[in-house]
Design an enzyme around this catalytic site. Structure first.
Site, PDB file in Angstrom:
ATOM      1  N   ARG A   1       0.820  -1.218   0.000  1.00  0.00           N
ATOM      2  CA  ARG A   1       0.000   0.000   0.000  1.00  0.00           C
ATOM      3  C   ARG A   1       0.844   1.253   0.000  1.00  0.00           C
ATOM      4  NH1 ARG A   1      -4.917  -1.179   2.947  1.00  0.00           N
ATOM      5  NH2 ARG A   1      -4.762   0.921   3.781  1.00  0.00           N
ATOM      6  N   THR A   2       1.778   1.329   0.954  1.00  0.00           N
ATOM      7  CA  THR A   2       2.559   2.556   1.067  1.00  0.00           C
ATOM      8  C   THR A   2       3.416   2.773  -0.173  1.00  0.00           C
ATOM      9  OG1 THR A   2       2.630   2.108   3.420  1.00  0.00           O
ATOM     10  CG2 THR A   2       4.081   3.818   2.611  1.00  0.00           C
TER      11      THR A   2
ATOM     12  N   LYS B   1      23.305 -10.087  -0.457  1.00  0.00           N
ATOM     13  CA  LYS B   1      24.694 -10.341  -0.814  1.00  0.00           C
ATOM     14  C   LYS B   1      25.645  -9.770   0.219  1.00  0.00           C
ATOM     15  CE  LYS B   1      23.579 -10.091  -5.724  1.00  0.00           C
ATOM     16  NZ  LYS B   1      23.625  -9.178  -6.875  1.00  0.00           N
TER      17      LYS B   1
ATOM     18  N   ARG C   1      11.864   2.784   3.497  1.00  0.00           N
ATOM     19  CA  ARG C   1      11.281   2.068   4.624  1.00  0.00           C
ATOM     20  C   ARG C   1      12.288   1.019   5.084  1.00  0.00           C
ATOM     21  NH1 ARG C   1       5.344  -0.393   5.350  1.00  0.00           N
ATOM     22  NH2 ARG C   1       5.033   1.814   5.735  1.00  0.00           N
TER      23      ARG C   1
ATOM     24  N   HIS D   1       6.672   7.229  11.279  1.00  0.00           N
ATOM     25  CA  HIS D   1       6.078   7.055   9.959  1.00  0.00           C
ATOM     26  C   HIS D   1       5.366   8.374   9.661  1.00  0.00           C
ATOM     27  CE1 HIS D   1       4.350   5.474   6.457  1.00  0.00           C
ATOM     28  NE2 HIS D   1       3.647   4.457   6.912  1.00  0.00           N
TER      29      HIS D   1
END
Lengths: 428, 316
Positions: B58-59, B86, B108, B136
């Site tokens: 969604r974000t 990696k 994020r 947030h």
């Protein structure tokens, strides 16, 4: 032969700071002379008299809990660099930790540490060994052999021995040898994964946190076992006020218990972490200001016996990570004395009180000869200017790792000269 | 006023006037987004990179649409699948991307403070799309815009934030934002899901949901973040729903015109009753999603414009 004149003599035994001179012969303090003594009768060879210009002369620091990352992680710190850092910081005896790779848990690894220490450094090395093999908390080490080999204490460092049966047996065995066990008071399940101390700051930053009560619980458990086993015990770091009543009760009850505190917990608090600065991530985590004040007070009253640097080198890669993932620990050999001077300038601890906690008490606790400023003591000395101001630049540190929380900070107090057994090992 | 922030890492560093400026601009973008031609050229020629070290549909979609509607070139990087596996460190990843001259990084990350760390190492604007349990900010801003539009104001409201506060970055950002705008904040939830010393944030803490909802204007539900839990915070989902799940009966303790919010994705029947969530007279959950795009457009425009006001250092 060496004559140090015109010094302010910091004597932690007598709790005095008075002007005078010190005569050194054959690596030991031969005579301590008052200011008005007639020095003309002391004909020392040319070049062996040093005018201290009224600066402070104190017994060299005995730092319990230094991590030299040798064997295993020499890229972080070697005996050579740790020794240089110690000399520059006025530390004349490094009491080394066994949490290396491999662990110092056999007479052979102990022998390696001792040999490297004596070959590569100018300061004294007093190695500790682990309490259990590989610090795994299952089987005790060969304590007798290790003690014969020169181990001054037994500790699993920050690996708390969770199996109380194993710990109590190791304690009983240590008691029979008269050996010192150093514990890390912490309830390991509560503190698992914690990066900071719980409270408003931790909640604001959203970091996993542990209550200071975990330290008290760890200490209370250890104290109960000490009561049962009568072992000689030293708590490596006490950092919160909640742990102090238990410590006091144990001492009042006559248990053979001492406690230490790191210089970081005496001079910094949790807010110093600021915007996730990983150089301030230490173990146990920095506490709130009330706890810090309580620790300073406890050192002043003698409830906490020993101040140490908890020198823990970490390379850049282990610190350049998100706070939760970053490694814990800070280097401290070179910053211990200037940071301690903050407490002196804040008039919270006097110079003799500071050197009682940094030199005299640790030496006594480990059965070492140093830590004193009196005739007959080894000439392990530090000459320093408690007022000299400077701005800490971590790149100037002699340690291979530069992870100091004091980087960029204004400090006061510089080491001018360091002597080990009467030999100058550092001069500014 | 001029919005001068280099990055948007959290609500903590925003002033009330910053917040109002973002919301005012976002209001304009709501209109644009509802029009036929949903396009502007404000970020034309700018490169926006979405780096999501934690899964989010969604974000990420919201940021992608916001960037595209402003005319930016948008690239999505699913960081879980790439170089992290990696063994590349966060800082190296940041430096690599930085060398490609992006103008805006939307990040994020599962660890608190990771976005702050990254922002120190790059010379473009960084927008925090959620870091660990820390902040947030765009979620709090879109919640604020939703409240302002539904209630006609963003001050002197009684707001209850309910549920898993401890693991919620949404709760932290909302507490900071609503506090700065002078609202009365109540936190409702079981004590095991409350952060320590949260009462020192100028909030009232309630363990009983009915008491906590008494006379509130806004009920903000949080997702019960099961994937974040060590286990053992609550006895069971059904007991949680019984005591802290929002249903019509519990909502009846709030004001008659109280609105119901949820940052999504919802666990229907765990923290909120499904019918209530769909009730268009009470629930503004769909509006929140709509405001999300507008608020993100506003944030990105202000950040990129603030950058242009000052010379940016040359990367060596």
């Amino acid at each position: 032969m060496l004559l140090l004149t015109n010094a302010l003599l910091i004597d932690p035994e007598a709790n005095t700071a008075e002007p005078g001179s010190v005569l050194i012969k054959d690596g030991r303090i031969n005579e301590v002379l008052p200011q008005d003594a007639d020095l003309t009768s002391y004909s020392v060879p040319a070049g062996t008299a040093i005018d201290c210009n009224g600066k402070c002369l104190a017994p060299g620091i005995v730092d319990i809990g230094v991590k030299v990352c040798e064997p295993g992680e020499r890229h972080k710190e070697s005996f050579r660099t740790a020794g240089q850092a110690a000399a520059a910081g006025g530390v004349t005896t490094m009491v080394t930790r066994p949490d290396t790779m491999p662990t110092v848990d056999t007479p052979e690894t102990l022998e390696f540490a001792k040999r490297r220490g004596s070959e590569m450094t100018d300061v004294r090395i007093a190695p500790m060994a682990s309490l259990t093999k590989e610090r795994a908390g299952r089987e005790m080490v060969e304590m007798g052999f290790l003690q014969d080999g020169g181990a001054v204490a037994f500790t699993d460092g920050d690996h708390v021995v969770t199996d109380t049966k194993v710990l109590s047996r190791a304690m009983v065995y240590a008691r029979s040898l008269g050996a010192l066990v150093m514990g890390h008071p912490q309830e390991p399940i509560l503190s698992d994964g914690a990066a900071v101390t719980s409270g408003k700051f931790a909640s604001l930053r959203g970091l996993p946190a542990v209550s200071p009560l975990a330290e008290r619980m760890g200490l209370e458990r250890d104290l109960a076992l000490i009561e049962a086993t009568k072992v000689r015990y030293h708590a490596d770091q006490i950092s919160c006020a909640a742990a102090l009543p238990a410590l006091k009760r144990a001492k009042d009850a006559g248990l053979d218990v001492t406690a230490g505190v790191s210089i970081h917990h005496l001079t910094l608090n949790e807010l110093d972490v600021g915007d996730y600065r990983t150089f301030f991530k230490v173990k146990p985590p920095l506490r709130n200001e009330d706890d810090r004040q309580a620790m300073v007070e406890a050192v002043a009253t003698g409830l906490i016996d020993i101040i140490c640097s908890m020198h823990t080198p970490q390379d850049e890669e282990s610190k350049r990570l998100p706070f939760e993932q970053a490694a814990s620990g800070a280097v401290g050999l070179e910053t211990l004395l200037p940071a301690a001077m903050r407490l002196y300038h804040a008039e919270q601890l006097s110079l003799p009180e500071l050197f009682r906690a940094m030199s005299l008490n640790p030496a006594k606790r480990l059965g070492l000869d140093g830590g004193r400023l009196s005739a007959g003591a080894p000439a392990d000395l530090v000459l320093f200017d408690p007022d000299a101001p400077f701005v800490m630049n971590r790149e100037t540190l002699k340690s291979k790792s530069k992870n100091t929380p004091f980087d960029g900070q204004r400090m006061q107090g510089r080491v001018l000269r360091t002597f080990v057994a009467g030999r100058e090992v550092y001069a500014r | 006023m001029t919005f001068r922030a280099e990055h948007l890492l959290g609500i903590e560093h925003l002033s009330p006037t910053d917040i109002t400026a973002i919301l005012d601009l976002a209001d304009q973008y709501v209109d644009l987004n509802r029009s036929d031609r949903k396009h502007s050229e404000v970020l034309a020629g700018q490169t926006q990179v979405n780096m999501f070290f934690e899964n989010s549909t969604r974000t990420q979609a919201s940021f992608e649409i916001a960037g595209k509607r402003l005319g930016a070139d948008v690239m999505n990087m699913a960081m879980q699948a790439s170089s992290i596996k990696k063994g590349e460190t966060l800082i190296d990843t940041a430096l690599t991307l930085n060398a490609m001259h992006p103008d805006l990084l939307v990040v994020r990350h599962p660890h608190s403070g990771a976005v702050n760390l990254l922002a120190e190492k790059v010379n473009c604007a960084v927008l925090n799309a959620g870091d660990g349990r820390h902040e947030h900010p765009t979620q709090a801003l879109l919640d604020a815009l939703t409240i302002r539009r539904a209630k006609g104001r963003l001050h002197r409201l009684n707001v209850a934030i309910c549920g898993d506060i401890a693991h919620s970055r949404v709760a932290r950002s909302n507490i900071l934002l609503l506090g700065k705008m002078e609202n009365r904040i109540r936190l409702v939830g079981p004590p095991t899901l409350m952060p320590s010393e949260i009462d020192q944030f100028g909030v009232e803490v309630y363990e009983d949901m009915r008491e906590g909802l008494e006379d509130v204007d806004v009920v903000m539900m949080l997702r019960l973040q099961r994937e974040r839990m060590d286990g053992g915070f609550i006895p069971s989902e059904r007991e949680y729903y019984h005591r802290y799940g929002l249903d019509a009966e519990k909502l009846s303790h709030a004001k008659n015109d109280a609105i119901v919010m949820h940052p999504g994705p919802m666990n229907r029947g765990v923290e909120i009753d499904g019918t209530l969530a769909d009730d268009i007279n009470r629930s503004v959950i769909q509006e929140q999603v709509e405001m999300g795009v507008a608020v993100r457009m506003a944030c990105m425009e202000l950040l990129v414009k603030a950058r242009k006001l000052k010379p940016v250092g040359v990367m060596v």
